[in-house]
Design a protein around this motif. Structure first.
Motif, PDB file in Angstrom:
ATOM      1  N   THR A 189       0.818  -1.213   0.000  1.00  0.00           N
ATOM      2  CA  THR A 189       0.000   0.000   0.000  1.00  0.00           C
ATOM      3  C   THR A 189       0.851   1.261   0.000  1.00  0.00           C
ATOM      4  OG1 THR A 189      -0.133  -0.065   2.412  1.00  0.00           O
ATOM      5  CG2 THR A 189      -1.906  -1.139   1.183  1.00  0.00           C
ATOM      6  N   GLY A 190       2.138   1.132  -0.239  1.00  0.00           N
ATOM      7  CA  GLY A 190       3.032   2.280  -0.246  1.00  0.00           C
ATOM      8  C   GLY A 190       3.034   2.990  -1.572  1.00  0.00           C
ATOM      9  N   GLY A 191       4.025   3.863  -1.750  1.00  0.00           N
ATOM     10  CA  GLY A 191       4.096   4.657  -2.963  1.00  0.00           C
ATOM     11  C   GLY A 191       4.359   3.844  -4.206  1.00  0.00           C
ATOM     12  N   ASN A 192       4.766   2.589  -4.015  1.00  0.00           N
ATOM     13  CA  ASN A 192       5.059   1.739  -5.162  1.00  0.00           C
ATOM     14  C   ASN A 192       3.832   0.968  -5.630  1.00  0.00           C
ATOM     15  OD1 ASN A 192       6.970   0.958  -7.041  1.00  0.00           O
ATOM     16  ND2 ASN A 192       7.466  -0.927  -5.961  1.00  0.00           N
ATOM     17  N   SER A 193       2.683   1.220  -5.015  1.00  0.00           N
ATOM     18  CA  SER A 193       1.453   0.535  -5.388  1.00  0.00           C
ATOM     19  C   SER A 193       1.056   0.924  -6.800  1.00  0.00           C
ATOM     20  CB  SER A 193       0.328   0.905  -4.422  1.00  0.00           C
ATOM     21  OG  SER A 193      -0.844   0.210  -4.741  1.00  0.00           O
ATOM     22  N   TYR A 194       0.903  -0.085  -7.654  1.00  0.00           N
ATOM     23  CA  TYR A 194       0.728   0.180  -9.077  1.00  0.00           C
ATOM     24  C   TYR A 194      -0.133  -0.919  -9.673  1.00  0.00           C
ATOM     25  CZ  TYR A 194       2.271   1.041 -13.926  1.00  0.00           C
ATOM     26  OH  TYR A 194       2.342   1.318 -15.263  1.00  0.00           O
ATOM     27  N   PRO A 195      -1.341  -0.638 -10.051  1.00  0.00           N
ATOM     28  CA  PRO A 195      -1.993   0.665 -10.122  1.00  0.00           C
ATOM     29  C   PRO A 195      -2.533   1.117  -8.764  1.00  0.00           C
ATOM     30  CG  PRO A 195      -3.493  -1.028 -10.821  1.00  0.00           C
ATOM     31  CD  PRO A 195      -2.191  -1.720 -10.556  1.00  0.00           C
ATOM     32  N   PRO A 196      -2.989   2.346  -8.668  1.00  0.00           N
ATOM     33  CA  PRO A 196      -3.552   2.805  -7.401  1.00  0.00           C
ATOM     34  C   PRO A 196      -4.828   2.039  -7.078  1.00  0.00           C
ATOM     35  CG  PRO A 196      -3.983   4.396  -9.142  1.00  0.00           C
ATOM     36  CD  PRO A 196      -3.033   3.390  -9.704  1.00  0.00           C
ATOM     37  N   SER A 197      -5.216   2.100  -5.825  1.00  0.00           N
ATOM     38  CA  SER A 197      -6.369   1.307  -5.372  1.00  0.00           C
ATOM     39  C   SER A 197      -7.635   1.638  -6.146  1.00  0.00           C
ATOM     40  CB  SER A 197      -6.593   1.530  -3.870  1.00  0.00           C
ATOM     41  OG  SER A 197      -6.798   2.909  -3.604  1.00  0.00           O
ATOM     42  N   SER A 198      -7.744   2.863  -6.653  1.00  0.00           N
ATOM     43  CA  SER A 198      -8.948   3.250  -7.387  1.00  0.00           C
ATOM     44  C   SER A 198      -9.075   2.526  -8.713  1.00  0.00           C
ATOM     45  CB  SER A 198      -8.943   4.766  -7.641  1.00  0.00           C
ATOM     46  OG  SER A 198      -7.829   5.130  -8.443  1.00  0.00           O
ATOM     47  N   ARG A 199      -7.989   1.889  -9.179  1.00  0.00           N
ATOM     48  CA  ARG A 199      -8.039   1.182 -10.461  1.00  0.00           C
ATOM     49  C   ARG A 199      -7.894  -0.321 -10.290  1.00  0.00           C
ATOM     50  NH1 ARG A 199     -10.738   4.003 -13.313  1.00  0.00           N
ATOM     51  NH2 ARG A 199      -9.919   3.123 -15.232  1.00  0.00           N
ATOM     52  N   GLN A 200      -8.181  -0.826  -9.103  1.00  0.00           N
ATOM     53  CA  GLN A 200      -8.033  -2.249  -8.853  1.00  0.00           C
ATOM     54  C   GLN A 200      -9.377  -2.974  -8.795  1.00  0.00           C
ATOM     55  OE1 GLN A 200      -5.641  -2.678  -5.368  1.00  0.00           O
ATOM     56  NE2 GLN A 200      -3.910  -1.555  -6.204  1.00  0.00           N
ATOM     57  N   ASP A 201     -10.386  -2.431  -9.443  1.00  0.00           N
ATOM     58  CA  ASP A 201     -11.731  -2.971  -9.326  1.00  0.00           C
ATOM     59  C   ASP A 201     -12.193  -3.695 -10.591  1.00  0.00           C
ATOM     60  OD1 ASP A 201     -11.764  -0.714 -10.864  1.00  0.00           O
ATOM     61  OD2 ASP A 201     -13.510   0.196  -9.911  1.00  0.00           O
ATOM     62  N   PHE A 202     -11.261  -4.160 -11.405  1.00  0.00           N
ATOM     63  CA  PHE A 202     -11.645  -4.790 -12.664  1.00  0.00           C
ATOM     64  C   PHE A 202     -11.482  -6.304 -12.590  1.00  0.00           C
ATOM     65  CE2 PHE A 202     -10.732  -0.442 -14.038  1.00  0.00           C
ATOM     66  CZ  PHE A 202     -11.850  -0.176 -14.789  1.00  0.00           C
ATOM     67  N   GLN A 203     -12.123  -6.925 -11.618  1.00  0.00           N
ATOM     68  CA  GLN A 203     -12.087  -8.376 -11.515  1.00  0.00           C
ATOM     69  C   GLN A 203     -13.055  -8.968 -12.535  1.00  0.00           C
ATOM     70  OE1 GLN A 203     -10.199 -10.350  -8.947  1.00  0.00           O
ATOM     71  NE2 GLN A 203      -9.093  -8.429  -9.222  1.00  0.00           N
ATOM     72  N   GLY A 204     -12.523  -9.743 -13.472  1.00  0.00           N
ATOM     73  CA  GLY A 204     -13.331 -10.236 -14.578  1.00  0.00           C
ATOM     74  C   GLY A 204     -13.632 -11.719 -14.486  1.00  0.00           C
ATOM     75  N   LEU A 220     -16.732 -19.378 -16.679  1.00  0.00           N
ATOM     76  CA  LEU A 220     -16.007 -19.452 -15.414  1.00  0.00           C
ATOM     77  C   LEU A 220     -16.243 -18.153 -14.661  1.00  0.00           C
ATOM     78  CD1 LEU A 220     -14.142 -20.999 -13.513  1.00  0.00           C
ATOM     79  CD2 LEU A 220     -12.185 -19.943 -14.666  1.00  0.00           C
ATOM     80  N   ALA A 221     -16.942 -18.257 -13.519  1.00  0.00           N
ATOM     81  CA  ALA A 221     -17.340 -17.067 -12.763  1.00  0.00           C
ATOM     82  C   ALA A 221     -16.293 -16.637 -11.750  1.00  0.00           C
ATOM     83  CB  ALA A 221     -18.667 -17.333 -12.055  1.00  0.00           C
ATOM     84  N   THR A 222     -15.231 -17.406 -11.577  1.00  0.00           N
ATOM     85  CA  THR A 222     -14.181 -17.046 -10.630  1.00  0.00           C
ATOM     86  C   THR A 222     -13.626 -15.664 -10.959  1.00  0.00           C
ATOM     87  OG1 THR A 222     -13.571 -19.371 -10.356  1.00  0.00           O
ATOM     88  CG2 THR A 222     -11.947 -17.729  -9.681  1.00  0.00           C
ATOM     89  N   LYS A 223     -13.657 -14.765  -9.984  1.00  0.00           N
ATOM     90  CA  LYS A 223     -13.236 -13.393 -10.208  1.00  0.00           C
ATOM     91  C   LYS A 223     -11.704 -13.290 -10.191  1.00  0.00           C
ATOM     92  CE  LYS A 223     -17.217 -11.154 -10.341  1.00  0.00           C
ATOM     93  NZ  LYS A 223     -17.631 -10.286 -11.468  1.00  0.00           N
ATOM     94  N   ALA A 224     -11.173 -12.633 -11.205  1.00  0.00           N
ATOM     95  CA  ALA A 224      -9.725 -12.428 -11.284  1.00  0.00           C
ATOM     96  C   ALA A 224      -9.433 -11.408 -12.361  1.00  0.00           C
ATOM     97  CB  ALA A 224      -8.997 -13.736 -11.567  1.00  0.00           C
ATOM     98  N   ASN A 225      -8.224 -10.900 -12.336  1.00  0.00           N
ATOM     99  CA  ASN A 225      -7.723 -10.128 -13.455  1.00  0.00           C
ATOM    100  C   ASN A 225      -7.145 -11.120 -14.459  1.00  0.00           C
ATOM    101  OD1 ASN A 225      -8.211  -7.462 -12.373  1.00  0.00           O
ATOM    102  ND2 ASN A 225      -6.593  -7.904 -10.905  1.00  0.00           N
ATOM    103  N   TRP A 226      -8.027 -11.731 -15.238  1.00  0.00           N
ATOM    104  CA  TRP A 226      -7.600 -12.757 -16.187  1.00  0.00           C
ATOM    105  C   TRP A 226      -6.770 -12.110 -17.296  1.00  0.00           C
ATOM    106  CZ3 TRP A 226      -8.037 -17.477 -14.507  1.00  0.00           C
ATOM    107  CH2 TRP A 226      -9.056 -17.794 -13.601  1.00  0.00           C
ATOM    108  N   SER A 227      -5.598 -12.653 -17.550  1.00  0.00           N
ATOM    109  CA  SER A 227      -4.668 -12.013 -18.473  1.00  0.00           C
ATOM    110  C   SER A 227      -4.448 -12.769 -19.768  1.00  0.00           C
ATOM    111  CB  SER A 227      -3.313 -11.804 -17.789  1.00  0.00           C
ATOM    112  OG  SER A 227      -2.817 -13.025 -17.261  1.00  0.00           O
ATOM    113  N   LYS A 228      -4.632 -14.100 -19.792  1.00  0.00           N
ATOM    114  CA  LYS A 228      -4.264 -14.831 -21.009  1.00  0.00           C
ATOM    115  C   LYS A 228      -5.022 -16.146 -21.073  1.00  0.00           C
ATOM    116  CE  LYS A 228      -1.518 -15.593 -24.652  1.00  0.00           C
ATOM    117  NZ  LYS A 228      -0.135 -16.089 -24.527  1.00  0.00           N
ATOM    118  N   LEU A 229      -5.360 -16.555 -22.288  1.00  0.00           N
ATOM    119  CA  LEU A 229      -5.932 -17.860 -22.593  1.00  0.00           C
ATOM    120  C   LEU A 229      -5.037 -18.560 -23.612  1.00  0.00           C
ATOM    121  CD1 LEU A 229      -9.610 -16.695 -23.185  1.00  0.00           C
ATOM    122  CD2 LEU A 229      -8.818 -17.947 -21.171  1.00  0.00           C
TER     123      LEU A 229
END
Length: 455
Positions: A189-204, A220-229
């Motif tokens: 949660t420090g200054g190195n947090s990337y992205p900021p908490s306001s942009r961490q709500d895209f669980q797909g 598949l309803a499992t929530k995650a930041n799915w990146s690759k198939l």
């Protein structure tokens, strides 16, 4: 251009505004392709902007036109098309009111005319949302064209989550699977947090269509930041295994597998090789499958700076690291090639022509390629992008640099008609490379660069 009448000038007769309408010829001033200042980090000229995805068209008859046709999605410029292998590109999104945003994150192409697909009947599927841009993940869901990009429709928004990857089943052109989600979630949660908490709500989630992208069902309803198939090679029973990877809200790396072509209730979580999500500055997870062995799958983790291989479909206990000898440094710094692996990261495979061995193409800051030595079992790696070589400056643009590609890699597409030819997308545009993989670990030369394609 011709000089335009001034406003309120003495020639117009006074100090007020002029009623004279502008006349003359207008000339396009930009943006244009960039003539980069030097070769190190920028690669071969010309350069443009960030490419997020590339897809060649289906070409079962291996015709010349189809082998040179591909689509590219760009971070802020919509989708583009080439029919000459990348030498020239046409913009397909500017004239459609369906494109409320030009942020395109991935692209795939299918064609339901299996035996004789044509450019005019290509079904182009574009996932919107600039997931690598972090702060600008504005998504309008999926955009679909059933006529090669001439007109567009918007079949589903997916709750405005960024669409991160799209795959088409090689045996069923109507079966399309996609994943959604945002960037990796930082654990600190420090200054190195990337992205900021306001942009961490895209669980797909993971979605599938059986009518070439017209309608969609969640598989598949499992929530995650799915990146690759990824879809594996066909096994002896005619089956293909599907794989999906992502990072959940708690920072856990997820690896899922389906033995039934991704359909509902067929996804099972795998233990994996022990991937750490960690700090989101480097956190990422990618998956790729062998083009020849149905059970061979590869996982890459940016946080771990590691690549693993399983020849048993990812079954627990079958993973082995293949990273020894990998070009971790691209410009002389220790492990600096991995330094932005939540931003520039990709993993793809191709196959040695006439053989069964895989070639792994790894995109980080530079591009690396690896092939397994069948005698020793060890993997042989090379930096084929040569992005950081030399010491160029504006005053010394050459600087002894052999750089081929611009830095910061995001995608790679291998030409199905020629496994030795590929298009690479990065922060500088599209680069075409043809290479004899059997010469590894010797990297390619500038003569093997087809072109630095810029839009």
């Amino acid at each position: 251009p011709a000089q335009l009448p001034g406003r309120g000038s003495p020639a117009d007769g006074g100090g007020g505004g002029s009623d004279v309408s502008p006349t003359g010829n207008w000339e396009f001033l930009g943006p244009r392709n960039l003539d980069t200042p030097f070769r190190q980090y920028f690669g071969m000229r010309a350069s443009s902007g960030r490419i997020s995805g590339i897809a060649f068209v289906p070409n079962p008859r291996r015709t010349a036109l189809r082998s040179n046709t591909a689509y590219a999605s760009s971070a802020g410029g919509g989708v583009w098309k080439t029919t000459d292998g990348g030498a020239n590109w046409s913009q397909l999104s500017d004239t459609s009111n369906r494109w409320a945003s030009l942020q395109a994150g991935c692209v795939a192409v299918t064609n339901t005319n299996v035996n004789n697909p044509a450019n005019a009947t290509d079904i182009v599927l574009v996932g919107t949302g600039d997931v690598r841009g972090i702060y600008r993940m504005y998504s309008i869901g999926l955009l679909r064209s059933a006529n090669g990009g001439t007109t567009w429709e918007a079949p589903k928004t997916f709750n405005n989550q960024p669409v991160t990857f799209i795959v088409v089943d090689p045996d069923d052109p109507s079966k399309v699977t996609l994943c959604t989600g945002g960037a990796a979630t930082a654990l600190n949660t420090g200054g190195n947090s990337y992205p900021p908490s306001s942009r961490q709500d895209f669980q797909g989630e993971i979605w599938q269509s059986t009518d070439a992208g017209q309608t969609w069902n969640k598989v598949l309803a499992t929530k995650a930041n799915w990146s690759k198939l990824a879809i594996g090679a066909k096994d002896k029973n005619g089956l293909r295994w599907y794989f999906a990877v992502g990072i959940d809200a708690a920072g856990n790396a997820l690896i899922y597998r389906s033995l039934q072509r991704g359909q509902l209730n067929s996804w099972v979580q795998l233990a994996g090789p022990g991937v750490n999500a960690g700090n989101a500055n480097t956190a990422s997870i990618q998956v790729a499958t062998s083009k020849g062995n149905s059970e061979t799958v590869y996982i890459m983790s940016g946080q771990d700076q590691n690549i693993w291989q399983s020849e048993k479909g990812g079954t627990n206990g079958t993973w082995s690291s293949i990273i020894a000898g990998f070009p971790n440094s691209y410009a002389g710094g220790a492990n600096d090639n991995w330094g932005q692996s939540s931003y520039d990261v990709s993993l793809e495979t191709t196959q040695i022509p006439g053989g069964y061995r895989d070639v792994l193409i790894v995109g980080l800051i530079s591009v690396a390629a690896g092939i397994r030595n069948d005698t020793t079992g060890a993997w042989v790696w090379a930096d084929i992008g040569q992005t950081g070589t030399g010491n160029s400056t504006p005053a010394n643009p050459g600087g002894g640099s052999n750089a081929i590609t611009h830095n910061d890699q995001h995608c790679c597409a291998v030409n199905p008609s020629n496994p030795g030819t590929m298009l690479i997308g990065n922060d500088g545009g599209v680069y075409g490379l043809t290479f004899n993989w059997m010469t590894l670990p010797t990297p390619p030369t500038a003569a093997q660069l087809l072109a630095a394609f810029a839009f």
